[in-house]
Design a protein around this motif. Structure first.
Motif, PDB file in Angstrom:
ATOM      1  N   LEU A   1       0.842  -1.203   0.000  1.00  0.00           N
ATOM      2  CA  LEU A   1       0.000   0.000   0.000  1.00  0.00           C
ATOM      3  C   LEU A   1       0.879   1.257   0.000  1.00  0.00           C
ATOM      4  CD1 LEU A   1      -2.855   1.369   0.419  1.00  0.00           C
ATOM      5  CD2 LEU A   1      -2.323   1.333   2.847  1.00  0.00           C
ATOM      6  N   SER A   2       1.915   1.240   0.838  1.00  0.00           N
ATOM      7  CA  SER A   2       2.793   2.417   0.910  1.00  0.00           C
ATOM      8  C   SER A   2       3.504   2.630  -0.422  1.00  0.00           C
ATOM      9  CB  SER A   2       3.804   2.265   2.049  1.00  0.00           C
ATOM     10  OG  SER A   2       4.751   1.275   1.737  1.00  0.00           O
TER      11      SER A   2
ATOM     12  N   ARG B   1       2.265   1.738  -3.391  1.00  0.00           N
ATOM     13  CA  ARG B   1       1.262   2.270  -4.330  1.00  0.00           C
ATOM     14  C   ARG B   1       1.040   3.768  -4.098  1.00  0.00           C
ATOM     15  NH1 ARG B   1      -1.625  -2.437  -3.372  1.00  0.00           N
ATOM     16  NH2 ARG B   1      -3.068  -1.414  -1.952  1.00  0.00           N
ATOM     17  N   ASN B   2       0.919   4.143  -2.820  1.00  0.00           N
ATOM     18  CA  ASN B   2       0.724   5.563  -2.490  1.00  0.00           C
ATOM     19  C   ASN B   2       1.892   6.404  -3.006  1.00  0.00           C
ATOM     20  OD1 ASN B   2      -1.708   5.225  -1.168  1.00  0.00           O
ATOM     21  ND2 ASN B   2      -0.805   5.071   0.861  1.00  0.00           N
ATOM     22  N   THR B   3       3.096   5.891  -2.828  1.00  0.00           N
ATOM     23  CA  THR B   3       4.289   6.637  -3.238  1.00  0.00           C
ATOM     24  C   THR B   3       4.350   6.764  -4.762  1.00  0.00           C
ATOM     25  OG1 THR B   3       5.364   5.688  -1.325  1.00  0.00           O
ATOM     26  CG2 THR B   3       6.786   6.779  -2.898  1.00  0.00           C
TER      27      THR B   3
ATOM     28  N   LYS C   1      -4.005  12.669  -0.920  1.00  0.00           N
ATOM     29  CA  LYS C   1      -2.798  12.579  -1.769  1.00  0.00           C
ATOM     30  C   LYS C   1      -2.762  13.705  -2.798  1.00  0.00           C
ATOM     31  CE  LYS C   1      -2.824   8.162  -2.926  1.00  0.00           C
ATOM     32  NZ  LYS C   1      -3.579   7.444  -1.886  1.00  0.00           N
TER      33      LYS C   1
ATOM     34  N   GLY D   1       0.060   7.947   8.221  1.00  0.00           N
ATOM     35  CA  GLY D   1      -0.488   8.208   6.885  1.00  0.00           C
ATOM     36  C   GLY D   1      -1.982   8.472   6.909  1.00  0.00           C
TER      37      GLY D   1
ATOM     38  N   ARG E   1      -4.640   5.667   6.194  1.00  0.00           N
ATOM     39  CA  ARG E   1      -3.421   5.261   5.472  1.00  0.00           C
ATOM     40  C   ARG E   1      -3.375   5.769   4.043  1.00  0.00           C
ATOM     41  NH1 ARG E   1      -2.756  -0.739   8.069  1.00  0.00           N
ATOM     42  NH2 ARG E   1      -1.496  -0.046   9.808  1.00  0.00           N
ATOM     43  N   SER E   2      -4.184   6.780   3.708  1.00  0.00           N
ATOM     44  CA  SER E   2      -4.177   7.265   2.323  1.00  0.00           C
ATOM     45  C   SER E   2      -2.892   8.021   2.009  1.00  0.00           C
ATOM     46  CB  SER E   2      -5.397   8.154   2.069  1.00  0.00           C
ATOM     47  OG  SER E   2      -5.385   9.239   2.969  1.00  0.00           O
ATOM     48  N   THR E   3      -2.193   8.528   3.039  1.00  0.00           N
ATOM     49  CA  THR E   3      -0.920   9.220   2.767  1.00  0.00           C
ATOM     50  C   THR E   3       0.256   8.458   3.397  1.00  0.00           C
ATOM     51  OG1 THR E   3      -1.160  10.612   4.736  1.00  0.00           O
ATOM     52  CG2 THR E   3      -2.002  11.502   2.664  1.00  0.00           C
TER      53      THR E   3
ATOM     54  N   PHE F   1       3.157   6.941   2.906  1.00  0.00           N
ATOM     55  CA  PHE F   1       4.176   6.791   1.872  1.00  0.00           C
ATOM     56  C   PHE F   1       5.273   5.847   2.347  1.00  0.00           C
ATOM     57  CE2 PHE F   1       2.518  11.136   0.832  1.00  0.00           C
ATOM     58  CZ  PHE F   1       1.837  10.732  -0.309  1.00  0.00           C
TER      59      PHE F   1
END
Lengths: 299, 482
Positions: free
Chosen positions: A67-68, A70-72, A160, A243, A247-249, A251
């Motif tokens: 997930l981190s 993908r966010n990054t 994001k 995040g 957890r949407s941010t 990274f």
């Protein structure tokens, strides 16, 4: 002669010795040690115990890690192209012969020298869903359409993009580099194109852009490396390493940090750091391959 | 080479050598023994700033004046937990450190803390027979209210002692109660009443429908959302020491209740409304500026109300019970504390222990401010409840917090709960908070959220225990030098 050259070597070492020791002690050793620790069960407070590729194996099954990542990648893929287009556009405007050009250049560069923590605090207020200046401006525009402006950092869908928007605040550095590139474009080529009947857009597309393509390549690669390691803004604006919201941010660097310093899993965090290093190296290599075909070189 | 050249070179060498010596001396000075004169100087890192820090400084001054052998240097340090870890790993920790309760287990599991029960046992060396470590620890902890004694233990050992205790209670704004037609002296006693009062206290903009004032929002401030399962009678670990968050039905009920508030107000409206809230330590905080009428908050709230909303007419009561008569009528609360520890590798552990021993005591006969000592000086100045069972007449009778008796009763309640003492609690709590947030935002249903936490934390717990066993085996193969 031999004595002379030995003396030169000695002088060279005398001048660089301190730097070499510093680099070795504070950079090379930690980097190599982290590679070793990435194969260990290591909490920083106890002796590292060798566990082979266990940390890397666990990473594959760790969905928060994915997930981190993908966010990054989302942040990188959005912030780098948008930042690149914006900074190039600004550089083109600032390259025009207008009155007060130096003031405009200073004005656009200024945000780059504001510390990240200070600018993050400022943007926290700008993005405030109820009182923020952004929503105060957007509200009257969107209301006739029956839409409300988003809560930005409070909304997982918009957090994001909000950080991407904020990252554009610091384009001043790349604007300066683009400006230098634009000023290197030979005037005679632009004049020849103009004589051949090319308008401003065609001159930009067919002359300026190919000639500054090495600068674009440089800025894209540097932007990508920076974006893959995004940390400070997200840490401050989401209120810690979790995040938020939902957890949407979260990274990559945030997850790495919380794993290392909150969970005290230094070995696992070292493995994450090496995976990030390989990822960035890979992306840079891909950018280099693309550049080999697209970037104009004088040779 | 000419004479001038040789002399220049000599000067260069001399300058270089002096620089190097200077650096070595500087580095040595930074790491050397800090004792000076006849008194041993010990360092105490504490995370607090402001009033809490000033209170601790007062106790340190009191201790320094009480004897002529030890001087404690009190230093306020930010990001304590990470700095203590780095300093301990680097072999140069402070002699004393104040860390949050949830870190004790993970620090202890990593071998970062000295067990204090060894000192407790040594204190009783003159006795015959000398008690074993466990007995010495439990005898020392008997002076504490049970919940604070229990939180000092990890794997049966004492790794830290309570310095700044707290419990959490319902705070309500009496003015807003009056405006809503509610009796300001009657707070909600059950969850059903809490929800009902929350509805009556909520106001919307008649034109836009936007929320203007909320009666209660679980996420404001939301610091103990992780504890909601305990409030609902659920559990994080079963009796066998295994993770139970996804298996206990009461836990899911807590999440459903949380989700109910989003359903009631609407996710978008709530996001917009809450995004306007200021940070806790500011006048824009939702309770201080009247945006939220009821909050669950700690014993420190009186201090903050006085600072950020002076004159607010407010009341304090126990958390409403989930069902009438829950826990035999005993009130539920979350107990928390800062813990004082001696990091492993501290240079003056015995002197550090002497300060802790002083801090853990009080003059139970004190009948004036001047006669307060140790823990009571600290808790009086911080306006918090003392974690000790016995309070002096002055401390209980002249405490500056108007509701201190309630916080004392909450701490003594058999339903006073605190976080499980486990090395992966940071991760567990993070997962619980993320699950809460996802459910609150409607991204996932309660059952799925806790099933995910169960799966993830179960794996982490197994990994952590394997790591402990691995480290133990490695330590027994290669014991550390004394």
């Amino acid at each position: 002669m031999i004595l002379h050259s030995r003396r030169r070597v000695f002088h060279g070492l005398a001048f660089t010795g301190l730097w070499v020791i510093g680099l070795g002690t504070f950079t090379a050793y930690p980097v190599l040690a982290s590679l070793y620790y990435s194969f260990c069960d290591y909490s920083i407070l106890q002796r590292p115990v060798w566990i082979g590729v266990e940390n890397y194996r666990q990473l594959l099954g760790d969905d928060v890690f994915w997930l981190s990542l993908r966010n990054t990648l989302f942040f990188t893929m959005l912030s780098v192209p948008v930042g690149c287009v914006l900074s190039l556009s600004l550089a083109v405007l600032l390259n025009c012969e207008v009155r007060g050009r130096a003031i405009f250049r200073t004005f656009f560069y200024l945000p780059s020298i504001v510390p990240a923590v200070a600018s993050s605090m400022l943007w926290l207020w700008i993005f405030n869903g109820e009182y923020g200046v952004l929503n105060q401006a957007l509200g009257p525009l969107l209301r006739p359409l029956g839409i409300s402006p988003p809560a930005w950092l409070g909304d997982p869908a918009w957090a994001k993009p909000a950080l991407v928007l904020m990252s554009l605040w610091g384009v001043g550095n790349s604007v300066i580099i683009y400006l230098a590139g634009l000023q290197d474009v030979p005037r005679e080529l632009l004049e020849s194109a103009e004589l051949d009947g090319a308008g401003p857009l065609r001159r930009f597309w067919h002359v300026t852009l190919p000639l500054i393509s090495p600068v674009i390549y440089f800025n894209v690669v540097m932007g990508m490396i920076g974006a893959m390691q995004v940390f400070t803004q997200a840490f401050i604006m989401s209120g810690g390493p979790d995040g938020n919201p939902a957890r949407s941010t979260l990274f990559y660097a945030l997850y790495l940090y919380s794993t290392a310093f909150y969970d005290l899993r230094m070995g696992y965090a070292s493995a994450m750091a090496w995976v990030l290093f390989i990822l960035i190296a890979g992306l840079t290599w891909v950018a280099g391959r693309v550049a080999a075909r697209r970037v104009h070189t004088s040779s | 080479m000419s004479e001038a050249g040789q002399s220049r070179r000599r000067r260069l060498v001399l300058t270089g050598a002096s620089l190097a010596l200077g650096l070595i001396a500087f580095a040595g000075g930074g790491c050397g023994d800090r004792s000076g004169g006849e008194r041993v100087r010990i360092t105490y890192w504490e995370k607090w700033t402001g009033a809490e820090s000033a209170a601790m400084q007062a106790v340190v001054d009191e201790f320094n004046a009480s004897q002529d052998r030890i001087t404690v240097d009190f230093v306020s340090v930010s990001q304590m937990d990470r700095k203590v870890i780095a300093a301990t790993a680097g072999g140069n920790p402070p002699d004393l450190a104040g860390i949050w309760l949830p870190y004790i287990a993970s620090f202890a599991d990593c071998g970062a803390l000295l067990p204090l029960d060894e000192f407790m046992r040594a204190d009783r060396a003159a006795e015959s027979p000398v008690p074993d470590v466990a007995q010495a620890g439990s005898d020392f902890l008997a002076r504490y209210v049970p919940v604070y004694a229990k939180m000092s233990l990890h794997r049966g050992r004492v790794y830290g002692l309570v310095t700044t205790p707290s419990t959490v209670a319902l705070h309500w704004n009496k003015t807003l109660f009056r405006e809503a037609g509610l009796d300001p002296e009657k707070p909600p006693r059950t969850l059903a009443e809490l929800d009902e009062f929350a509805r009556r206290l909520t106001r919307h903009d008649p034109v836009t429908g936007a929320i203007l004032q909320a009666g209660f929002l679980p996420q404001e401030p939301g610091w103990w959302l992780w504890a909601n399962p305990l409030w609902f009678g659920g559990s994080f670990m079963d009796e066998a020491g295994e993770i139970s968050v996804g298996r206990d039905k009461a836990n899911v009920a807590a999440l459903r209740w949380l989700r109910g508030y989003t359903d009631e107000y609407g996710s978008d409206s709530l996001q917009r409304f809450t995004s306007g809230f200021g940070t806790f330590g500011s006048p824009q905080s939702a309770f201080f500026n009247g945006k939220v009428a009821m909050v669950l908050q700690g014993v420190w709230m009186n201090n903050y109300i006085r600072q950020f909303s002076p004159g607010m007419d407010y009341g304090v009561a126990a958390w409403p019970s989930v069902r009438e008569g829950d826990g035999g009528g005993a009130p539920f609360t979350v107990a928390e504390a800062d813990m004082i520890v001696i990091p492993r590798g501290a240079r003056h552990p015995q002197e550090a222990w002497e300060f802790i021993r002083y801090l853990s005591s009080a003059n139970t006969g004190a009948n004036s401010r001047e006669k307060l000592r140790g823990m009571e000086t600290l808790c009086y100045l911080q306006e918090k409840n003392s974690p000790l069972r016995e309070w002096s007449p002055f401390f209980s009778g002249h405490h500056p917090h108007p509701y201190i008796a309630l916080f004392r009763a909450l701490a003594e309640s058999p339903r006073a709960q605190f976080n499980p003492s486990m090395g992966i609690w940071q991760e567990y709590m993070r997962e619980l908070n993320t699950a809460n947030e996802k459910v609150r935002l409607g991204a996932v249903d309660p059952e799925t959220a806790y099933a995910y936490v169960q799966r993830r934390v179960e794996a982490s717990w197994a990994r952590h225990r394997a790591s402990l066993a691995r480290q133990q085996a490695a330590a027994s193969e290669n014991p550390s030098p004394p």
